[in-house]
Enzyme design. Structure first.
Site, PDB file in Angstrom:
ATOM      1  N   LYS A   7       8.200 -54.090 -33.146  1.00  0.00           N
ATOM      2  CA  LYS A   7       8.871 -55.093 -33.958  1.00  0.00           C
ATOM      3  C   LYS A   7      10.326 -55.207 -33.498  1.00  0.00           C
ATOM      4  O   LYS A   7      11.025 -54.215 -33.327  1.00  0.00           O
ATOM      5  CB  LYS A   7       8.823 -54.675 -35.436  1.00  0.00           C
TER       6      LYS A   7
ATOM      7  N   GLU B 128      -1.201 -54.751 -54.242  1.00  0.00           N
ATOM      8  CA  GLU B 128      -0.697 -55.105 -55.573  1.00  0.00           C
ATOM      9  C   GLU B 128      -1.703 -54.800 -56.678  1.00  0.00           C
ATOM     10  O   GLU B 128      -1.323 -54.392 -57.783  1.00  0.00           O
ATOM     11  CB  GLU B 128      -0.328 -56.591 -55.615  1.00  0.00           C
TER      12      GLU B 128
ATOM     13  N   ARG C  74      -1.242 -61.788 -57.129  1.00  0.00           N
ATOM     14  CA  ARG C  74      -2.383 -61.122 -56.500  1.00  0.00           C
ATOM     15  C   ARG C  74      -3.001 -60.055 -57.413  1.00  0.00           C
ATOM     16  O   ARG C  74      -4.058 -59.507 -57.105  1.00  0.00           O
ATOM     17  CB  ARG C  74      -1.923 -60.488 -55.185  1.00  0.00           C
TER      18      ARG C  74
END
Length: 639
Positions: free
Chosen positions: A285, A372, A400
């Site tokens: 990343k 979640e 969610r």
């Protein structure tokens, strides 16, 4: 070696790449990196994820034929390179601006964006649907979902893996493994991938064993064949598991995601394979830009503008703390005095400002990853045992876990405090991230308390009230960005449940609102006072339950009532007030609502969006004047 930098703006589609050799593709990768660093330094955006997938995206477009072949970018914040290669580089000066290029895949933007994403862990399910449709219609194309190791921890991804492996249909899954989601990844699957990531010794050891066996006189070749048949046992011994193969996938990798030759070679192998394939690509990343590469906290996942030379962020001067830090600091203060308080976050410790809490109370802090649903029911489980869980979750991600809120938390009246971060408009991230639905979907659930503070002091008071409340779930909404900068005094003040605050006594009309729009209402009231109108302002800090005492008083005054909310009108706070009026058989009530319409709100700066829907000082003033004028006309008719 060719240099493409000036030509990026002229790209119309990826077909030009088919004529390039490996050196030219590498030059293209370098130029795209330079373009991304320069352009996002001005606009902000998800620079870290996109720098990590430059070679991977080039290789995908080189090997396959978009849009016939379908790329599905999980989450979608890593789709900038894809947008450049599909002819949108010339729009990057509008990235994430109102009316400009979206920061996520957008079907209306390009035929190459075949599925819209913004939340994680959805790509595999969408790909599964496309593959089934392809085979029913007897069509011929590749479906390639690109999912990150962080997104792979989401429960929906496991459901899809289970189904895809069982179906056995042709699909090529790219596992983009950068050892990060937004923040560093957590969990057992992360550890499995870590072992695969470092399993180069497996290939080396297997080759050496094979060579050694074949040197054995007479029986060597036969033993070597037997060894080949027992390769799975060897993998279990040396790699410690064949997770994906057991699910029914052909596993390729791990390979270097910044080596174009390796990626291209393995993509060709994947194309020839039958059934589902997982290509495990290890990327970095922020690759190619040192400040982003060195980031270990997730700071460079998504940024505002920054200085390319130093990597320092360009921020407006703000002395007020962020709303997230106000809430987390108060949580720490309360947790110091009460060992039952624990904090839970689904992969957002940095954004929710919970890093200090994690350091101070490591045994009472839980980052569960992108999960979640699990986070919410875990909080419910903690509450059944007398603990006091604080679930810090962005409004957009709370969606969610709706079933878990209804079934596991509210139905059982469990004492879970929910910190709804990024409530309201969030701006540049757009439709998938605007926190405008939570009032509507929470309002209909029994036993739920919903609040929103007007300033930092009230935020702390609501936190105290929430942890003192013992009759069920208690939600505190707070926006993105910084507070007002009010002085924070030590206070353990409890706010009576459902009690609103009258900031300005109403005479001619009244504005009822909550949260950040309180400031708009106060400014509008001040301006209206200079024009001779005496307009009250009510702080409806309890969105649910309503303050029925104040409502009865206002309605009996027979003055115009204007409700302002930075959320959806449908099913929102104002809708609850209208229900109250109907339930109590009130008639002839002059009431109007200003808020967001029944549509998805696009990206752009928050002030611009608010202004466009009349949620502004000027919009409030205009509506109050219209209502007062209408009241005068009605009064004149009666006389």
């Amino acid at each position: 070696m060719s240099c493409f930098y000036l030509d990026l703006l002229k790209i119309k589609d990826p077909s030009f790449m088919k004529q390039l050799d490996i050196k030219e593709l590498e030059a293209l990768a370098a130029d795209i990196r330079a373009f991304l660093i320069t352009s996002t330094s001005k606009s902000g955006g998800h620079i870290g994820p996109n720098l990590g997938v430059v070679e991977l995206t080039i290789a995908l477009h080189y090997t396959f034929n978009s849009p016939k072949d379908k790329f599905i970018w999980d989450v979608g914040h890593q789709s900038y390179v894809h947008k450049i290669l599909t002819g949108r580089a010339n729009q990057f000066d509008t990235l994430r601006k109102h009316g400009g290029l979206d920061g996520f895949p957008k079907r209306k933007e390009s035929i190459h964006d075949v599925f819209e994403t913004g939340h994680s862990s959805t790509s595999l399910s969408a790909a599964c649907g496309m593959v089934i449709a392809r085979d029913i219609k007897k069509e011929d194309f590749y479906v390639i979902p690109i999912i990150g190791d962080g997104a792979l921890t989401g429960g929906m991804a496991f459901e899809a893996l289970n189904h895809i492996g069982d179906m056995g249909k042709d699909m090529i899954v790219i596992l983009n493994d950068n050892d990060m989601s937004i923040a560093p990844n957590v969990g057992a699957l992360h550890n499995v991938l870590g072992k695969l990531r470092t399993s180069d010794k497996f290939q080396h050891t297997k080759t050496n064993i094979d060579k050694l066996i074949r040197k054995i006189p007479t029986a060597g070749e036969k033993l070597a064949d037997t060894a080949e048949k027992t390769k799975d046992s060897l993998k279990h011994l040396l790699v410690n598991g064949t997770f994906f193969e057991e699910l029914g996938f052909m596993y390729l990798g791990p390979i270097d995601g910044h080596n174009l030759e390796d990626i291209l070679t393995n993509l060709e192998i994947a194309k020839r394979a039958r059934g589902p394939v997982i290509l495990h690509v290890v990327t970095k990343k922020g690759k190619g830009y040192q400040p982003a590469e060195l980031d270990s906290r997730g700071t460079w996942h998504g940024t505002g503008p920054y200085k390319v030379e130093t990597g320092s962020f360009i921020k407006s001067v703000k002395t007020a703390p962020s709303w997230s830090s106000v809430i987390s600091n108060e949580l720490m203060r309360l947790a110091t005095a009460d060992e039952r308080i624990v904090a839970i976050t689904p992969a957002m410790p940095v954004g929710s400002k919970l890093e200090k809490f994690a350091k101070a109370f490591p045994e009472r802090f839980f980052d569960v990853g992108i999960a979640e649903q699990h986070a919410t029911t875990m909080a419910a489980g903690l509450a059944t045992q007398g603990m006091k869980p604080f679930l810090a979750i962005y409004s957009t991600f709370l969606q969610r876990a709706y079933d878990q809120l209804v079934h596991d938390v509210c139905r059982q009246k469990l004492n879970v405090v929910i910190g709804i971060d990024r409530a309201g408009l969030v701006g540049a991230d757009g439709e998938t991230h605007q926190g405008i639905f939570d009032i509507s979907f929470l309002n209909s659930i029994p036993n739920m308390i919903i609040t929103m503070p007007k300033d930092e002091v009230e935020a702390r008071q609501l936190m105290v009230t929430a942890f003192d409340y013992d009759a069920g779930p208690f939600a505190i909404r707070y926006p993105r960005g910084n507070g007002l900068g009010v002085e924070l005094t030590e206070s353990n003040t409890l706010i009576p449940i459902g009690e609103w605050e009258t900031i300005i006594q109403p005479i001619d009309a009244v504005i009822v609102t909550f949260g950040p729009t309180i400031q708009l209402a106060l400014k509008a009231a001040d301006q209206l006072e200079t024009e001779g109108y005496r307009v009250g302002v009510i702080n409806a800090r309890f969105i649910k339950p309503l303050d029925e005492t104040i409502l009865h008083q206002m309605i009996k005054q027979k003055i115009p009532i204007l409700i302002v909310e930075e959320s959806l009108l449908k099913g929102g706070f104002g809708a609850s007030v209208l229900e109250f009026i109907e339930t109590n058989n009130y008639t002839d009530v002059a009431i109007h609502r200003i808020g967001l319409p029944d549509e998805f709100i696009s990206h752009g700066s928050v002030p611009v969006i608010l202004e466009s829907y009349g949620i502004s000082e000027a919009g409030i003033e205009l509506k109050i004047k219209e209502m007062l004028a209408q009241s005068e006309k009605l009064r004149a008719k009666r006389l």
